[in-house]
Design an enzyme around this catalytic site. Structure first.
Site, mmCIF file in Angstrom:
data_model
loop_
_atom_site.group_PDB
_atom_site.id
_atom_site.type_symbol
_atom_site.label_atom_id
_atom_site.label_comp_id
_atom_site.label_asym_id
_atom_site.label_seq_id
_atom_site.Cartn_x
_atom_site.Cartn_y
_atom_site.Cartn_z
ATOM 1 N N HIS A 58 0.800 -1.220 0.000
ATOM 2 C CA HIS A 58 0.000 0.000 0.000
ATOM 3 C C HIS A 58 0.835 1.273 0.000
ATOM 4 C CE1 HIS A 58 -3.528 -2.422 0.699
ATOM 5 N NE2 HIS A 58 -3.051 -2.903 1.841
ATOM 6 N N HIS A 220 -7.813 -3.506 -0.966
ATOM 7 C CA HIS A 220 -7.278 -4.827 -1.295
ATOM 8 C C HIS A 220 -8.013 -5.407 -2.495
ATOM 9 C CE1 HIS A 220 -6.921 -4.212 3.076
ATOM 10 N NE2 HIS A 220 -5.677 -4.518 2.828
#
Lengths: 333, 207
Positions: A58, A220
């Site tokens: 991320h 995600h």
């Protein structure tokens, strides 16, 4: 799958090594574990420590927000997997300066379990902890179930405010209250255009037909609230901003901070096209943008798409956003 | 039960429990992701190793906390985190305990069950390890004889597992199977049953 990697299993440790080699003046590993990173001057006596964490994949999220005026340490797991309680506990010990430690991370089951267990371990060593969860994704639950929302890019506002409060010497209770207040006034929604490919599996995280987009996607690749035909940038901004304004119940005269965040594979140009329309809509509604952020702040490897976050401001929240901060990925003042 | 005996008994029980790892793996493959076998075998081995390292003056609290840390780190998973949190919650009720009584064991089990219910956001009847743990805690209430208490705990744990076969999983990966989960024993509750049985086997061996 085409990726610039050596081996899937060494991907996480190797990008962390790269960060450490590039920014030794800003961050360090307090122990032997590359999955635990702290600001270079930790621990700071008398200051609240802020520990965040979550899965890898991320950047700049999590690891990128450790620095002055931001989080004090981070524990990361494998790609999209929680760090272990032991790693979180190591991060906690590394930043405890006697004033306690705030745990600030996104509302995901595995992260919650491991941070809670780390809090138990910290308590055994007389380190006080408090927990505040990022839960800004309006698409994941309606407002009446806001405690169950996912945490996405809007947590960066909370990092900034919490870090500023800790930097000036606020107590653990004060830092936690400020952070909770920022999260309460933050709303985010994202759209996905193309999936990420997990290094470990080599497979896309979801599939979309050509000409489709996922509205309300998670970081995600979790499904959003609906799937529909790809819209123009202006239509996307209209829908997303309308949902955020409604969620925060913003009226004419309100002040906000805006973040247009790229999910990894969307060019800055497209983010500015989104920002353009976002700015127009808010201006038409009489909502003042006091601060803006356009770029990649929370990504999902090479997922294509973007999210828009709004934080409703008052004088205190704006001052916290404007306080100085510095990390390898983020700078203010 | 004094600390040294407690330490021996836990290590003996976990050595027996490891033999159930394959059974638990298979049950968990049917209902979850199959990592329960490794969580139990790696976790048990780590606890045994950690308890061997404890100094002779370690108290029951020290033993419980060392077990929790070792179990959590051996193979981090949802179940490992829940069990470790439960052991730490149980250890808090043993703050001043030097010689563990049946009442202390009951209080430990009850605190552990409360921890799992809160952390796992689960209730009795959701078809989880909580169903077994809560039944064991109940079975130990007002028991005065150690052997009878242990037998009652084993009976309760086994009955709880039998009951989970009729239930639909409502937590974790197993919940995605919905009604297909009916008919299968819950792996977590089965792990607890095997642990309580192991506690008896280890005691019989010691005698």
């Amino acid at each position: 799958m085409k990726k610039i990697i050596n081996a899937p299993e060494s991907f996480v440790d190797e990008f962390v090594e790269g960060i450490l080699l590039a920014h030794p003046d800003l961050v360090k590993t307090p122990g032997d574990d590359l999955r635990v990173l702290a600001r270079a001057d930790a621990p700071r006596q008398g200051h609240v420590g802020i520990v965040t964490g979550g899965g890898s994949g991320h950047l700049p999220l999590f690891k990128g927000y450790v620095g002055t005026g931001l989080c004090s340490a981070v524990a990361i797991g494998n790609v999209f997997s929680s760090p272990s309680s032991d790693q979180i506990f190591e991060a906690t010990k590394a930043v405890d300066g006697g004033a306690g430690v705030l745990y600030l991370y996104g509302n995901y089951g595995g992260d919650v379990l491991n941070f809670d267990l780390a809090a138990d371990l910290a308590e055994l060593e007389d380190i006080s902890t408090r927990t505040v969860l990022g839960r800004d994704d309006v698409a994941s639950q309606p407002r009446e179930r806001k405690l169950d929302r996912r945490g996405v890019a809007g947590i960066i506002f909370a990092y900034k405010a919490a870090g500023a409060a800790a930097e000036r010497g606020d107590s653990l209770d004060e830092v936690a209250a400020i952070t909770e207040d920022v999260i309460e006034h933050t709303a985010t929604m994202g759209i996905g255009l193309a999936p990420t490919i997990l290094p470990t599996t080599g497979r896309p995280s979801f599939e979309l037909e050509e000409g489709e987009m996922e509205i309300g996607i998670g970081i995600h690749g979790e499904p959003g609230s609906r799937r529909g035909p790809l819209e123009t940038a202006d239509e996307i901004a209209d829908h997303v901003v309308e949902a955020l304004v409604a969620d925060l119940d913003l009226k004419s005269g309100a002040r906000v901070a805006v973040m247009v965040n790229g999910l990894g594979a969307t060019p800055l140009e497209e983010l500015y096209v989104l920002y353009r329309r976002t700015h127009q809509i808010l201006a038409e509604s009489g909502i003042e943008i006091a601060k803006n952020y356009v770029g990649e702040y929370a990504t999902s490897l090479e997922m294509a798409g973007a999210s828009i976050s709004l934080l409703e401001l008052n004088d205190e929240r704006l001052a916290l956003l404007e306080a100085p901060a510095k990390s390898p990925f983020f700078q203010e003042g | 039960m004094e600390a040294e005996q407690l330490n021996d008994r836990i290590r003996g029980s976990l050595a027996v429990l490891i033999d159930s790892a394959d059974e638990l793996r298979d049950l968990d493959q049917a209902l979850g992701d199959g990592d329960l076998g490794i969580t139990i075998s790696a976790g048990s081995a780590a606890v045994i190793a950690a308890l061997e390292q404890l100094p002779a003056e370690a108290t029951p609290v020290d033993i419980a906390r060392a077990s929790a840390k070792a179990f959590a780190n051996a193979n981090p998973s949802t179940m490992a985190a829940l069990v470790a949190g439960a052991l730490l919650a149980g250890s808090r009720v043993w703050a001043d305990v030097a010689d563990v009584t049946i009442a202390d064991a009951q209080a430990f089990a009850a605190a552990a069950a409360t921890s799992i219910a809160q952390r796992g956001k689960t209730q009795i009847g959701d078809k989880t390890i909580l169903d077994g743990l809560a039944a064991v805690a109940d079975a130990l209430v007002d028991q005065t004889d150690a052997d009878e208490a242990l037998d009652a705990a084993i009976t309760a744990a086994a009955a709880a597992v039998e009951n989970t076969k009729h239930l639909q999983s409502r937590r974790g990966r197993a919940s995605w199977l919905q009604e297909r989960s009916i008919g299968m024993a819950d792996p977590g509750a089965t792990a607890l049953q095997r642990f309580v049985e192991s506690w008896k086997i280890a005691g019989v061996d010691v005698k």
